[in-house]
Scaffold this active site. Sequence first.
Site, PDB file in Angstrom:
ATOM      1  N   SER A 140      60.607  83.500  43.205  1.00  0.00           N
ATOM      2  CA  SER A 140      59.683  83.673  44.320  1.00  0.00           C
ATOM      3  C   SER A 140      58.927  82.377  44.551  1.00  0.00           C
ATOM      4  CB  SER A 140      58.680  84.792  44.004  1.00  0.00           C
ATOM      5  OG  SER A 140      57.664  84.871  44.986  1.00  0.00           O
ATOM      6  N   TYR A 154      52.755  88.614  38.249  1.00  0.00           N
ATOM      7  CA  TYR A 154      53.957  88.408  39.066  1.00  0.00           C
ATOM      8  C   TYR A 154      54.344  86.930  39.146  1.00  0.00           C
ATOM      9  CZ  TYR A 154      57.223  88.790  42.973  1.00  0.00           C
ATOM     10  OH  TYR A 154      58.341  88.715  43.769  1.00  0.00           O
TER      11      TYR A 154
END
Length: 266
Positions: A140, A154
């Site tokens: 990401s 995350y």
Amino acid sequence: MNRRRVLVTGASAGIGAALARVYAQRGWDLILTARRTPALVALADELMATHGIEAVVIPADLADPQAPAALTAEISRRGLSVDGLVNNAGFSRTEGFLKADPADHAAMIAVMLSAPVALSRMLAPAMVERGYGRILNVASLAGQMPATGGDTLYGPIKSFLIKASQGLHLELAGTGVHVTALCPGYTLTEFHDANGTRQEVSAAYPAWMWQTADHVARVGCDAVEANRPRVTPGVMNNVLAGLAKHLPDAVALRMVGGHARRLKRI
């Protein structure tokens, strides 16, 4: 005719389903895994009917530490070889580190960190032996930025995945096995519905910042074929990643702090 076969985790929706579609369009057979069996079966039926490939469904919950071994054992039992691995499965919890259930934290680490490591370790040796393989780890843009308060784990997990991909890319150089970390930014999937931030992110960021899952999937497939160690789709996402890399920590932290406040997470 012997076609290449790719295992896609988290294939039931979003970027995972888009990656499965792109590989099917390119003539690859598929092994699709996720928790939601009906969605996997529907996708498999669609892609077999549309592209004439073989799509095998093997449901698995990668939050279970035993799942990667069980999954690879089932693949072996069916006599299937794996030429490509897409580690895509993932989710986030945005209610804050202290409010989130510790079991959810453990599941995030298992699904997005431990499972990709385990599956890569289990499947890469045969790829090296055959002299051909493709490993695409869906990380990401968040992995290239300072961690965001409220969604505390995350970004760090995705940062680990980027670094691990780069290391494996170097280690497998010259073997015929390509390894790439795909680092998408905001993508139009149900990811933000699942973590409860759909309304906030839609209001906080303009339409031009969003990319489609199909575009992200094609960029990722092209990058791993070209053996690029990392790819970040979108000009603006690359600008943001560059800013985060070169800005002083205090400035970068204020930047992501503003992001968290826009999402009402801190």
